[in-house]
Design a protein around this motif. Structure first.
Motif, PDB file in Angstrom:
ATOM      1  N   HIS A  27       0.822  -1.212   0.000  1.00  0.00           N
ATOM      2  CA  HIS A  27       0.000   0.000   0.000  1.00  0.00           C
ATOM      3  C   HIS A  27       0.859   1.267   0.000  1.00  0.00           C
ATOM      4  N   VAL A  28       1.895   1.331   0.857  1.00  0.00           N
ATOM      5  CA  VAL A  28       2.702   2.562   0.903  1.00  0.00           C
ATOM      6  C   VAL A  28       3.520   2.731  -0.375  1.00  0.00           C
ATOM      7  N   ILE A  29       3.974   1.635  -0.968  1.00  0.00           N
ATOM      8  CA  ILE A  29       4.699   1.738  -2.242  1.00  0.00           C
ATOM      9  C   ILE A  29       3.764   2.281  -3.324  1.00  0.00           C
ATOM     10  N   GLN A  30       2.569   1.709  -3.413  1.00  0.00           N
ATOM     11  CA  GLN A  30       1.636   2.117  -4.457  1.00  0.00           C
ATOM     12  C   GLN A  30       1.095   3.527  -4.248  1.00  0.00           C
ATOM     13  N   SER A  31       1.066   4.010  -3.020  1.00  0.00           N
ATOM     14  CA  SER A  31       0.485   5.325  -2.769  1.00  0.00           C
ATOM     15  C   SER A  31       1.519   6.445  -2.693  1.00  0.00           C
ATOM     16  N   LEU A  32       2.814   6.130  -2.808  1.00  0.00           N
ATOM     17  CA  LEU A  32       3.830   7.177  -2.767  1.00  0.00           C
ATOM     18  C   LEU A  32       3.661   8.111  -3.963  1.00  0.00           C
ATOM     19  N   ASN A  33       3.528   9.381  -3.668  1.00  0.00           N
ATOM     20  CA  ASN A  33       3.370  10.387  -4.705  1.00  0.00           C
ATOM     21  C   ASN A  33       4.709  11.102  -4.888  1.00  0.00           C
ATOM     22  N   ALA A  34       5.571  10.512  -5.687  1.00  0.00           N
ATOM     23  CA  ALA A  34       6.890  11.085  -5.964  1.00  0.00           C
ATOM     24  C   ALA A  34       7.263  10.744  -7.396  1.00  0.00           C
ATOM     25  N   GLU A  35       8.004  11.639  -8.029  1.00  0.00           N
ATOM     26  CA  GLU A  35       8.398  11.414  -9.417  1.00  0.00           C
ATOM     27  C   GLU A  35       9.198  10.117  -9.567  1.00  0.00           C
ATOM     28  N   ASP A  36      10.049   9.832  -8.571  1.00  0.00           N
ATOM     29  CA  ASP A  36      10.904   8.651  -8.654  1.00  0.00           C
ATOM     30  C   ASP A  36      10.317   7.447  -7.909  1.00  0.00           C
ATOM     31  N   ARG A 162      19.448  11.270 -13.589  1.00  0.00           N
ATOM     32  CA  ARG A 162      19.198  12.521 -14.324  1.00  0.00           C
ATOM     33  C   ARG A 162      19.095  13.699 -13.362  1.00  0.00           C
ATOM     34  N   GLY A 163      18.415  13.497 -12.236  1.00  0.00           N
ATOM     35  CA  GLY A 163      18.289  14.551 -11.230  1.00  0.00           C
ATOM     36  C   GLY A 163      19.627  14.935 -10.634  1.00  0.00           C
TER      37      GLY A 163
END
Length: 172
Positions: A27-36, A162-163
């Motif tokens: 759940h926490v992996i799927q809900s992480l809101n981050a570009e990476d 890239r970042g």
């Protein structure tokens, strides 16, 4: 078990919280809101299969999870807590703060080599490790899942590199 006092309730809740399950990790992996963010294209059964190859570890605030310069072929997923990523050269470069659901150590899946940064727990944290021998076992037993995990980890690694180049963070 009956809980009579508020502090006992907190203690009971804390014990349950510390016993994080693989379903909560997913759940926490799927809900992480981050570009990476790690975004493998896995169905629910494939997620359950994948998490069987992970091992759970608790780390205390201030402990190093990864040390720059050491060789290690382990990929980690942060389930709870926060981690700080930094690299040292002549100076210390803070690279990122990772939240639950984030991954770190992904270059270790692709090549033997030294860690390019250190990762330290900012708070008490729970991480889930995918060690190279277990990943190789996943490759042999369920190659379609292993390939998707590798693709998604490669995507994270490419975005981060890239970042780092854009910020001119040294990659050693």
């Amino acid at each position: 078990m009956r809980v009579r006092r508020a502090d006992n309730r907190f203690t009971l809740r804390l014990r349950i919280h510390n016993a994080m399950t693989t379903d909560e990790l997913i759940h926490v992996i799927q809900s992480l809101n981050a570009e990476d963010a790690f975004r493998p294209r896995l169905d629910p059964q494939q997620w359950r299969t994948f998490t069987q190859y992970l091992t759970r570890h608790e780390i205390r605030s201030g402990e190093l999870l990864l040390k720059q310069g050491e060789q290690d072929r382990t990929l980690y997923f942060l389930g709870q807590g926060s981690l700080q990523v930094y690299a040292t050269g002549g100076t210390t470069n803070k690279i990122a703060i990772l939240r639950p659901g984030a991954m770190c150590g992904e270059p270790g899946l692709f090549a033997d080599g030294e860690r390019t940064a250190s990762v330290e727990a900012m708070t008490a944290s729970v991480v889930w490790a995918l060690r190279l021998p277990r990943f190789e076992e996943l490759c042999a037993r369920v190659p379609v899942i292993a390939l998707e995990v590798l693709r998604a980890a490669g995507s994270v690694m490419a975005l981060r590199m890239r970042g780092n180049i854009a910020r001119q963070t040294p990659i050693t």
